[in-house]
Design an enzyme around this catalytic site. Structure first.
Site, PDB file in Angstrom:
ATOM      1  N   ASP A 334      36.758  -7.847   5.867  1.00 41.77           N
ATOM      2  CA  ASP A 334      35.680  -7.571   4.918  1.00 41.77           C
ATOM      3  C   ASP A 334      34.426  -7.050   5.592  1.00 41.77           C
ATOM      4  O   ASP A 334      33.852  -6.050   5.179  1.00 41.77           O
ATOM      5  CB  ASP A 334      35.338  -8.850   4.141  1.00 41.77           C
ATOM      6  CG  ASP A 334      36.407  -9.187   3.108  1.00 41.77           C
ATOM      7  OD1 ASP A 334      37.282  -8.345   2.851  1.00 41.77           O
ATOM      8  OD2 ASP A 334      36.363 -10.303   2.567  1.00 41.77           O
ATOM      9  N   GLY A 341      26.447  -5.926   4.269  1.00 40.82           N
ATOM     10  CA  GLY A 341      25.105  -5.507   3.862  1.00 40.82           C
ATOM     11  C   GLY A 341      25.096  -4.462   2.766  1.00 40.82           C
ATOM     12  O   GLY A 341      24.323  -4.549   1.813  1.00 40.82           O
ATOM     13  N   LEU A 343      27.155  -4.054   0.567  1.00 44.27           N
ATOM     14  CA  LEU A 343      27.712  -4.597  -0.676  1.00 44.27           C
ATOM     15  C   LEU A 343      26.901  -5.787  -1.187  1.00 44.27           C
ATOM     16  O   LEU A 343      27.386  -6.594  -1.968  1.00 44.27           O
ATOM     17  CB  LEU A 343      29.176  -4.996  -0.458  1.00 44.27           C
ATOM     18  CG  LEU A 343      30.071  -3.848   0.028  1.00 44.27           C
ATOM     19  CD1 LEU A 343      31.501  -4.313   0.181  1.00 44.27           C
ATOM     20  CD2 LEU A 343      30.013  -2.668  -0.936  1.00 44.27           C
ATOM     21  N   ASN A 417      37.592  -8.706  -5.442  1.00 49.19           N
ATOM     22  CA  ASN A 417      37.855  -9.903  -6.231  1.00 49.19           C
ATOM     23  C   ASN A 417      37.004 -11.088  -5.784  1.00 49.19           C
ATOM     24  O   ASN A 417      36.886 -12.062  -6.486  1.00 49.19           O
ATOM     25  CB  ASN A 417      39.350 -10.258  -6.188  1.00 49.19           C
ATOM     26  CG  ASN A 417      39.886 -10.428  -4.779  1.00 49.19           C
ATOM     27  OD1 ASN A 417      39.454  -9.736  -3.864  1.00 49.19           O
ATOM     28  ND2 ASN A 417      40.806 -11.344  -4.583  1.00 49.19           N
ATOM     29  N   TYR A 418      36.426 -11.005  -4.565  1.00 46.03           N
ATOM     30  CA  TYR A 418      35.634 -12.122  -4.042  1.00 46.03           C
ATOM     31  C   TYR A 418      34.144 -11.852  -4.034  1.00 46.03           C
ATOM     32  O   TYR A 418      33.712 -10.719  -3.879  1.00 46.03           O
ATOM     33  CB  TYR A 418      36.070 -12.478  -2.612  1.00 46.03           C
ATOM     34  CG  TYR A 418      37.123 -13.554  -2.646  1.00 46.03           C
ATOM     35  CD1 TYR A 418      36.763 -14.887  -2.788  1.00 46.03           C
ATOM     36  CD2 TYR A 418      38.466 -13.226  -2.619  1.00 46.03           C
ATOM     37  CE1 TYR A 418      37.723 -15.866  -2.883  1.00 46.03           C
ATOM     38  CE2 TYR A 418      39.434 -14.201  -2.713  1.00 46.03           C
ATOM     39  CZ  TYR A 418      39.058 -15.520  -2.846  1.00 46.03           C
ATOM     40  OH  TYR A 418      40.000 -16.484  -2.960  1.00 46.03           O
ATOM     41  N   TYR A 420      30.887 -13.592  -1.965  1.00 43.25           N
ATOM     42  CA  TYR A 420      30.503 -14.538  -0.926  1.00 43.25           C
ATOM     43  C   TYR A 420      28.997 -14.758  -0.975  1.00 43.25           C
ATOM     44  O   TYR A 420      28.230 -13.802  -0.948  1.00 43.25           O
ATOM     45  CB  TYR A 420      30.849 -14.004   0.464  1.00 43.25           C
ATOM     46  CG  TYR A 420      32.329 -13.894   0.735  1.00 43.25           C
ATOM     47  CD1 TYR A 420      33.052 -14.979   1.215  1.00 43.25           C
ATOM     48  CD2 TYR A 420      33.004 -12.695   0.525  1.00 43.25           C
ATOM     49  CE1 TYR A 420      34.410 -14.879   1.472  1.00 43.25           C
ATOM     50  CE2 TYR A 420      34.370 -12.588   0.776  1.00 43.25           C
ATOM     51  CZ  TYR A 420      35.065 -13.681   1.248  1.00 43.25           C
ATOM     52  OH  TYR A 420      36.410 -13.592   1.493  1.00 43.25           O
TER      53      TYR A 420
HETATM   54 CU   LIG Z   1      40.600 -17.217  -1.367  1.00 41.96          CU
END
Ligand SMILES: [Cu+2]
Ligand SMILES: *[C@@H]1O[C@H](CO)[C@@H](O)[C@H](O)[C@H]1NC(C)=O
Ligand SMILES: *[C@@H]1O[C@H](CO)[C@@H](O)[C@H](O)[C@H]1NC(C)=O
Length: 689
Positions: A334, A341, A343, A417-418, A420
């Protein structure tokens, strides 16, 4: 990991702040980004003529040797004369050629220019996805397969673009900038498409804009991709947005809880410098790393004690454990391949920073054409109540206590999909916490109708929806300056007294003690967590001896406990993540060693190579860097769908025999009004009595 198909063509890039006081670590200003572009174009007109693009324009942080003295307390007026420099990665899209430059913004010259070996790949951006998407959307075979899945209108097909880390086929090897695509259907605009996964994937080359592979995915419990019995895409909606649920769906018994800071915030912000009670630090940000923390120090009775020169999230990668081809390609880096940064999300708009008084910092980042774009609120800073700090039932029968406050500096990134949330948290007892929160939706694949077992590599989070097992691995780079530059690291284990019960040294058999293992070389310093001995790592300063303990003052790393990386050492994917073979690495500080897999994470550079070339260099009493590798291994649950409750991966850095006493001893007790505003005393009646 991957990012979803962008809805608008808006290029959201980010970072650098304009309210800087001219500190050498301040991110580039919009004017400096523009100036960098002009200098490059003026020096090499061919760069403009051949349409080279600006993949990354960022501050070239000044060499440590120039800045360390002022951080360590010397009044050094010369820091104002440190030239501002930009580090630039250029990309020529037609041939996927990459070049690096260093531009001196003071002298307005290009100081360094180098082309990288053909085949070097730099991170993807939104334009890569737009290019890939255009190629994929017009592919007739893809359209046919979408129809087969029950989606005849391509406008209702959602594509997620992922990287390819290891090129496992001749066609992939032939592709200079490949992306793999996963397909999902949407029942209506806003519908959670992860509930409708398709049974195939495509690979597309961004450089040639060509779809070069379309593969069926395993949808049964075996490795067979040819068996397509029951490959019917489920059309049951699974939405988390309440507007798509039943009318009376939301629970009604939730009462609001507010944070209030009636006297204003307890931190001061001067440019990018933050002072919060006894802590002082600088906040930074760049397109790849996202949030950076520089120059952390603690005011100990009027003495500024340096703690950390720089702290950053230096890698984030998410290997999937499903061994059935082509799922080995789900191995996104990722941070390295997509960046954090660029994103970053506007946290003010998202409303996720909940404190009494929140400060937001805006940032500027280049787009591919070199234009500085402002993204608001990439960084937020706020204070929170963190529960009881210390308390004791006093001899007079009263509980004396203080409440803990913490300062949170937070950033928020969306990677497909994530989502953070990455924060650094500072506490009044001088503890520092790295806190990452994982949010979003598990990456789903199709299970054929009637199939409930995906072979042990995932679980049905809903009928026909497979949530695959994966790991979220973080590498945090900690560049410490514990009471100065001269630091050492040792592993600290708690062990039973080895002698037998009844022996002279352990007569009753209950003895335990500690064992300190100095990590004297980078080879020796490769160490792992050891939950059975409660292992921590002490970063200490052998030149500063604590008057009570007669040992070096230290700061300890308290690790996160989780399983190790499961990638085998003989796997072709291993070279890309060999830096995650150990939980802790310690290296001698070297300029430019910032990412554990090297700048391009190409499997040939980074921590393993740095250590192997000089395994036995002395890393005691020196300027060193500690790399901490940890992760959350995610075995999705049905409770993670249609959206997962946040998971945490965090660790602490705590003073250990560093101060003379509890550094929070002077935190005043809360005023009564702070704790008891309107409390009701409820008497529980004894029903039987
Ligand atoms: Cu996961
Ligand atoms: C390799 O890529 C080129 C385009 O860059 C294409 O013309 C050629 O057919 C590809 N070869 C193979 C074996 O895929
Ligand atoms: C891999 O990346 C490193 C920088 O991290 C670079 O020096 C090296 O040339 C790259 N190797 C290849 C084969 O691209």
């Amino acid at each position: 990991m991957a990012r979803p198909f962008p809805i608008s063509i808006l290029i959201i890039l980010c970072l650098s702040d304009t309210n800087g006081q001219g500190h050498p670590l301040d991110p580039l200003t919009p004017a400096e980004i523009q100036l960098s572009v002009d200098i490059v174009h003026n020096t090499f007109p061919i760069i403009r003529d051949q349409d080279w693009r600006f993949n990354w324009i960022t501050l070239k942080e000044p060499e440590k040797v120039l800045l360390l003295p002022s951080f360590l307390g010397a009044t050094d007026p010369s820091i104002n004369s440190i030239p501002r420099k930009a580090f630039i990665i250029l990309m020529e899209r037609k041939t996927n050629t990459i070049a690096e430059l260093i531009v001196n913004l003071n002298t307005r010259t290009v100081e360094e220019f180098s082309k990288l070996p053909q085949g070097t790949q730099t991170f993807y951006n939104k334009i890569d996805e737009l290019i890939a998407e255009e190629a994929v959307r017009k592919d007739e075979e893809i359209k046919r397969r979408c129809r087969e899945m029950g989606w005849s209108d391509m406008n209702d097909v959602v594509m997620e673009f992922w990287s390819v880390t290891y090129k496992d086929s001749p066609a992939l090897k032939n592709s200079s900038r490949p992306m793999q695509v996963f397909f999902y259907g949407q029942l209506f605009r806003g519908d959670n498409f992860y509930a409708h996964p398709f049974d195939f994937t495509a690979a597309v080359d961004v450089t040639t804009q060509r779809v070069f592979a379309i593969d069926y995915l395993p949808t049964h419990s075996d490795y067979n991709t040819e068996n397509r019995d029951g490959n019917i895409c489920p059309k049951t909606p699974a939405n988390y947005n309440p507007k798509f649920r039943d009318e009376n769906f939301l629970r009604k018994d939730v009462k609001p809880i507010f944070f209030k800071q009636p006297d204003g915030p307890g931190f001061q912000l001067r440019g990018n410098e933050i002072t919060w009670q006894k802590f002082n630090m600088r906040v930074g940000f760049n397109g790849r790393d996202g949030l950076l923390i520089h120059h952390v120090s603690y005011n100990d009775g009027g003495i500024k004690r340096p703690l950390f020169y720089r702290m950053s999230l230096a890698s984030l990668f998410v290997p999937y454990g499903d061994p059935r081809p082509p799922f080995q390609r789900k191995f996104p880096f990722d941070q390295e391949q997509f960046t954090l940064g660029y994103l970053a999300i506007n946290q003010k708009e998202a409303g996720i920073c909940v404190g009494g008084q929140v400060a937001y910092l805006d940032v500027y980042l280049n787009d591919e054409f070199g234009v500085p774009n402002r993204q608001k609120a990439c960084i937020c800073i706020y204070e929170e109540d963190a529960g009881l700090l210390w308390s004791h039932l006093d001899v007079d029968g009263k509980v004396l206590h203080t409440r803990s406050q913490r300062l949170t500096i937070s950033s928020f990134y969306n990677l497909g999909n994530y989502d953070y949330i990455v924060s650094w948290r500072f506490y009044q007892d001088a503890s520092v916490e790295f806190h990452s929160q994982l949010h979003g939706i598990v990456s789903t694949t199709l299970l054929a109708k009637g199939v409930t077992d995906s072979g042990g590599f995932g679980i049905a989070v809903a009928p026909q929806i497979n949530g695959q097992y994966h790991q979220h691995n973080f590498v945090v780079r900690v560049d410490p300056t514990i009471d100065g530059e001269s630091n050492s690291v040792s592993a600290f284990d708690i062990v039973p007294v080895p002698a037998a019960t009844g022996s002279k040294t352990n007569p009753y058999g209950q003895g335990f003690t500690y064992q300190v293992t100095p990590l004297r070389t980078p080879a020796e310093a490769r160490t792992n967590i050891s939950p059975s001995t409660g292992r921590t790592w002490l970063i200490n300063n052998p030149q500063k001896i604590h008057p009570y303990t007669k040992r070096p003052v230290s700061w300890k790393l308290i690790p996160f406990v989780g399983p190790p990386l499961f990638v085998r050492k003989d796997s072709p994917l291993h070279p890309f993540c060999a830096f995650a073979d150990y939980n802790v690495w310690v290296t001698k500080y070297k300029e430019g060693q910032v990412y554990p897999g090297g700048l391009y994470n190409n499997g040939t550079s980074g921590l393993p190579e740095w250590v192997n070339t000089n395994p036995n260099v002395d890393i005691t009493q020196t300027d060193l860097v500690l790399w901490y590798v940890f992760g959350f291994t995610h075995l999705p649950r049905t409770e993670d769908f249609p959206v997962m409750p946040g998971e945490v991966a965090n660790f602490f850095l705590k003073p250990t025999n560093f101060f003379l006493e509890n550094p929070a001893i002077d935190v005043p007790p809360p005023k009564p009004a702070q704790t008891v505003v309107q409390s009701k005393h409820l008497n529980i009646k004894n029903e039987k009595g």
